[in-house]
Design a protein around this motif. Structure first.
Motif, PDB file in Angstrom:
ATOM      1  N   ARG A 143       5.110   0.003   2.289  1.00 54.14           N
ATOM      2  CA  ARG A 143       3.843  -0.548   2.798  1.00 54.14           C
ATOM      3  C   ARG A 143       2.909   0.560   3.283  1.00 54.14           C
ATOM      4  NH1 ARG A 143       4.698  -6.100   6.248  1.00 54.14           N
ATOM      5  NH2 ARG A 143       6.386  -7.040   5.026  1.00 54.14           N
ATOM      6  N   ARG A 144       3.482   1.567   3.972  1.00 54.36           N
ATOM      7  CA  ARG A 144       2.643   2.625   4.499  1.00 54.36           C
ATOM      8  C   ARG A 144       2.047   3.468   3.374  1.00 54.36           C
ATOM      9  NH1 ARG A 144       0.212   1.136   6.995  1.00 54.36           N
ATOM     10  NH2 ARG A 144      -0.607   3.076   7.882  1.00 54.36           N
ATOM     11  N   LEU A 145       2.840   3.766   2.349  1.00 49.89           N
ATOM     12  CA  LEU A 145       2.302   4.530   1.229  1.00 49.89           C
ATOM     13  C   LEU A 145       1.140   3.789   0.585  1.00 49.89           C
ATOM     14  CD1 LEU A 145       4.895   6.274   1.566  1.00 49.89           C
ATOM     15  CD2 LEU A 145       4.971   6.429  -0.922  1.00 49.89           C
ATOM     16  N   VAL A 146       1.313   2.491   0.372  1.00 50.33           N
ATOM     17  CA  VAL A 146       0.251   1.693  -0.254  1.00 50.33           C
ATOM     18  C   VAL A 146      -0.985   1.651   0.635  1.00 50.33           C
ATOM     19  CG1 VAL A 146      -0.428  -0.653  -0.910  1.00 50.33           C
ATOM     20  CG2 VAL A 146       1.767   0.280  -1.696  1.00 50.33           C
ATOM     21  N   ASP A 147      -0.794   1.360   1.924  1.00 50.07           N
ATOM     22  CA  ASP A 147      -1.931   1.203   2.827  1.00 50.07           C
ATOM     23  C   ASP A 147      -2.709   2.502   2.971  1.00 50.07           C
ATOM     24  OD1 ASP A 147      -3.421  -0.456   4.758  1.00 50.07           O
ATOM     25  OD2 ASP A 147      -2.616   0.910   6.267  1.00 50.07           O
ATOM     26  N   ILE A 148      -2.006   3.598   3.213  1.00 46.95           N
ATOM     27  CA  ILE A 148      -2.685   4.882   3.394  1.00 46.95           C
ATOM     28  C   ILE A 148      -3.434   5.263   2.124  1.00 46.95           C
ATOM     29  CG2 ILE A 148      -2.341   7.358   3.789  1.00 46.95           C
ATOM     30  CD1 ILE A 148       0.176   6.504   5.470  1.00 46.95           C
ATOM     31  N   TRP A 149      -2.777   5.093   0.965  1.00 45.25           N
ATOM     32  CA  TRP A 149      -3.400   5.504  -0.287  1.00 45.25           C
ATOM     33  C   TRP A 149      -4.619   4.652  -0.635  1.00 45.25           C
ATOM     34  CZ3 TRP A 149      -4.106   3.378  -5.226  1.00 45.25           C
ATOM     35  CH2 TRP A 149      -4.529   4.300  -6.213  1.00 45.25           C
ATOM     36  N   VAL A 150      -4.526   3.340  -0.443  1.00 42.00           N
ATOM     37  CA  VAL A 150      -5.662   2.466  -0.758  1.00 42.00           C
ATOM     38  C   VAL A 150      -6.864   2.834   0.112  1.00 42.00           C
ATOM     39  CG1 VAL A 150      -6.547   0.098  -0.582  1.00 42.00           C
ATOM     40  CG2 VAL A 150      -4.344   0.537  -1.689  1.00 42.00           C
ATOM     41  N   HIS A 151      -6.623   3.110   1.392  1.00 46.22           N
ATOM     42  CA  HIS A 151      -7.746   3.464   2.268  1.00 46.22           C
ATOM     43  C   HIS A 151      -8.267   4.867   1.971  1.00 46.22           C
ATOM     44  CE1 HIS A 151      -7.801  -0.206   4.551  1.00 46.22           C
ATOM     45  NE2 HIS A 151      -6.483  -0.145   4.671  1.00 46.22           N
ATOM     46  N   GLU A 152      -7.390   5.755   1.529  1.00 47.31           N
ATOM     47  CA  GLU A 152      -7.865   7.056   1.067  1.00 47.31           C
ATOM     48  C   GLU A 152      -8.805   6.868  -0.126  1.00 47.31           C
ATOM     49  OE1 GLU A 152      -6.405  10.913  -1.453  1.00 47.31           O
ATOM     50  OE2 GLU A 152      -4.873   9.611  -0.596  1.00 47.31           O
ATOM     51  N   GLN A 153      -8.438   5.976  -1.045  1.00 45.73           N
ATOM     52  CA  GLN A 153      -9.289   5.715  -2.202  1.00 45.73           C
ATOM     53  C   GLN A 153     -10.613   5.078  -1.784  1.00 45.73           C
ATOM     54  OE1 GLN A 153      -8.604   6.884  -5.333  1.00 45.73           O
ATOM     55  NE2 GLN A 153      -6.921   7.851  -4.207  1.00 45.73           N
ATOM     56  N   ASP A 154     -10.596   4.254  -0.741  1.00 43.45           N
ATOM     57  CA  ASP A 154     -11.838   3.691  -0.212  1.00 43.45           C
ATOM     58  C   ASP A 154     -12.778   4.809   0.236  1.00 43.45           C
ATOM     59  OD1 ASP A 154     -11.191   0.959  -0.515  1.00 43.45           O
ATOM     60  OD2 ASP A 154     -10.078   0.946   1.362  1.00 43.45           O
ATOM     61  N   ILE A 155     -12.210   5.788   0.953  1.00 42.82           N
ATOM     62  CA  ILE A 155     -13.021   6.904   1.434  1.00 42.82           C
ATOM     63  C   ILE A 155     -13.506   7.742   0.257  1.00 42.82           C
ATOM     64  CG2 ILE A 155     -12.983   9.039   2.780  1.00 42.82           C
ATOM     65  CD1 ILE A 155     -10.984   7.703   4.665  1.00 42.82           C
ATOM     66  N   ARG A 156     -12.611   8.032  -0.657  1.00 48.41           N
ATOM     67  CA  ARG A 156     -12.983   8.858  -1.813  1.00 48.41           C
ATOM     68  C   ARG A 156     -14.111   8.209  -2.610  1.00 48.41           C
ATOM     69  NH1 ARG A 156     -10.066  13.129  -3.205  1.00 48.41           N
ATOM     70  NH2 ARG A 156      -8.058  13.511  -2.176  1.00 48.41           N
ATOM     71  N   GLU A 157     -14.017   6.906  -2.801  1.00 47.18           N
ATOM     72  CA  GLU A 157     -15.054   6.212  -3.552  1.00 47.18           C
ATOM     73  C   GLU A 157     -16.394   6.305  -2.834  1.00 47.18           C
ATOM     74  OE1 GLU A 157     -15.184   2.144  -6.107  1.00 47.18           O
ATOM     75  OE2 GLU A 157     -14.527   1.927  -4.037  1.00 47.18           O
ATOM     76  N   ALA A 158     -16.370   6.133  -1.506  1.00 42.83           N
ATOM     77  CA  ALA A 158     -17.607   6.185  -0.727  1.00 42.83           C
ATOM     78  C   ALA A 158     -18.239   7.579  -0.755  1.00 42.83           C
ATOM     79  CB  ALA A 158     -17.335   5.765   0.714  1.00 42.83           C
ATOM     80  N   LEU A 159     -17.392   8.613  -0.806  1.00 40.96           N
ATOM     81  CA  LEU A 159     -17.880   9.989  -0.793  1.00 40.96           C
ATOM     82  C   LEU A 159     -18.102  10.556  -2.197  1.00 40.96           C
ATOM     83  CD1 LEU A 159     -15.621  11.541   2.012  1.00 40.96           C
ATOM     84  CD2 LEU A 159     -17.911  10.556   2.238  1.00 40.96           C
ATOM     85  N   GLY A 160     -17.733   9.784  -3.225  1.00 40.72           N
ATOM     86  CA  GLY A 160     -17.857  10.275  -4.588  1.00 40.72           C
ATOM     87  C   GLY A 160     -16.862  11.370  -4.908  1.00 40.72           C
ATOM     88  N   ARG A 161     -15.669  11.282  -4.332  1.00 43.45           N
ATOM     89  CA  ARG A 161     -14.639  12.313  -4.536  1.00 43.45           C
ATOM     90  C   ARG A 161     -13.363  11.685  -5.094  1.00 43.45           C
ATOM     91  NH1 ARG A 161     -14.958  15.615   1.206  1.00 43.45           N
ATOM     92  NH2 ARG A 161     -17.195  16.058   1.176  1.00 43.45           N
TER      93      ARG A 161
END
Length: 296
Positions: A143-161
């Motif tokens: 669960r932690r791997l999924v949650d951390i990674w999905v939110h990392e992708q949220d940030i990356r998408e917002a920053l264009g990275r």
């Protein structure tokens, strides 16, 4: 179905995947612009800063700390009790400088790795889960791997990275999509017997999963997994074909990148905004993708 790279299963590999996910989140937070609180993301109601605060609040809690219950402002984006529980942690850090939240994540990573390195721990060890529930350590780590990674992708998408799409955490999320796929097709859609749906990821995490709707023992239409490599499954598929020789078999194949598939499965990108290719029935493909969200 086989994913490449494969999702980690043993505890040391899950801990290493967790370390990598947290490290990537921390590095992303360190390099983010100063105005993180003003940068919206596709996670409703949350800014870039809020994602960092969310991870910090949960990791503090799983490290044995108290979970805050504070006054929350706008809750129009909150859809469940679980969502409100998460909102408390986000709200508690909204006025904390981003740099300080990232420093907190750095300390938490050190503490959590030390705790998780206890040689007495196993995948079945009981640990503190969300909202005070007891779960196994193996379940928590996934669960932690999924949650951390999905939110990392949220940030990356917002920053264009866009990046980190071939990590252990990405593979764990992809594995959850694969595992859920037959159930989603069966419970959320009403496809006729003979209809097959195949979902393919072109990478960086590559793989394929499929399901064919067949007649069950009592004549009901049930999902039959494809590409399982299981002899009993293959025999059942052959028996169904022989029992209904006049039934038309129709296959729809949906092909997406790992980024497109995981963003859709996380509910962050609509079907209309998702890049995918279809061989077969466009309407079936659209219905499948509409139903594909697996996150709370």
């Amino acid at each position: 179905m086989t994913l490449h790279p494969a999702a980690p299963e043993e505890l040391p590999d899950l801990v290493e995947g967790y370390r990598q996910a947290m490290r990537s989140m921390i590095d992303l937070g360190r390099s983010a612009p100063a105005d993180t609180k003003e940068i919206p993301t596709t996670c409703p109601g949350w800014s870039v800063h809020d994602h960092l605060g969310h991870i910090a609040s949960l990791e503090t809690y799983f490290d044995g700390g108290d979970y805050p219950k504070v006054q929350v402002g706008d809750t129009s984006h909150v859809r469940s009790t679980f969502g409100m529980w998460m909102e408390y942690g986000v709200q508690a850090r909204r006025d904390v400088p981003t740099e300080q939240v990232v420093d907190e994540l750095e300390t938490l990573l050190h503490n959590r790795i030390a705790s998780l390195s206890n040689p007495d721990l196993t995948l079945e060890s009981p640990v503190r889960g969300p909202m005070g529930k007891e779960i196994t350590l193996g379940d928590l780590m996934e669960r932690r791997l999924v949650d951390i990674w999905v939110h990392e992708q949220d940030i990356r998408e917002a920053l264009g990275r866009i990046g980190n799409l071939d990590s252990p955490a990405a593979a764990v999320f992809m594995d959850r999509i694969v595992s859920s796929f037959p159930r989603i097709v069966a419970k959320r859609l009403e496809l006729p017997a003979g209809q097959s749906v195949i979902l393919e990821s072109t990478g960086p995490v590559t793989g394929r999963v499929g399901v064919r709707m067949v007649h069950g023992p009592d004549g009901e239409v049930v999902p039959h997994p494809l590409f399982s490599g299981d002899r009993d499954t293959a025999a059942g598929d052959q028996a169904d074909q022989e029992g209904h020789p006049d039934e038309e078999v129709v296959t729809t194949t949906i092909t997406l990148s790992t980024d497109a598939l995981t963003r859709r499965a996380a509910g962050r990108r609509s079907t209309e905004d998702t890049a995918y290719r279809v061989v077969g029935d466009e309407d079936v493909a659209r219905a499948v993708l509409d139903a594909l969200v697996i996150t709370p």
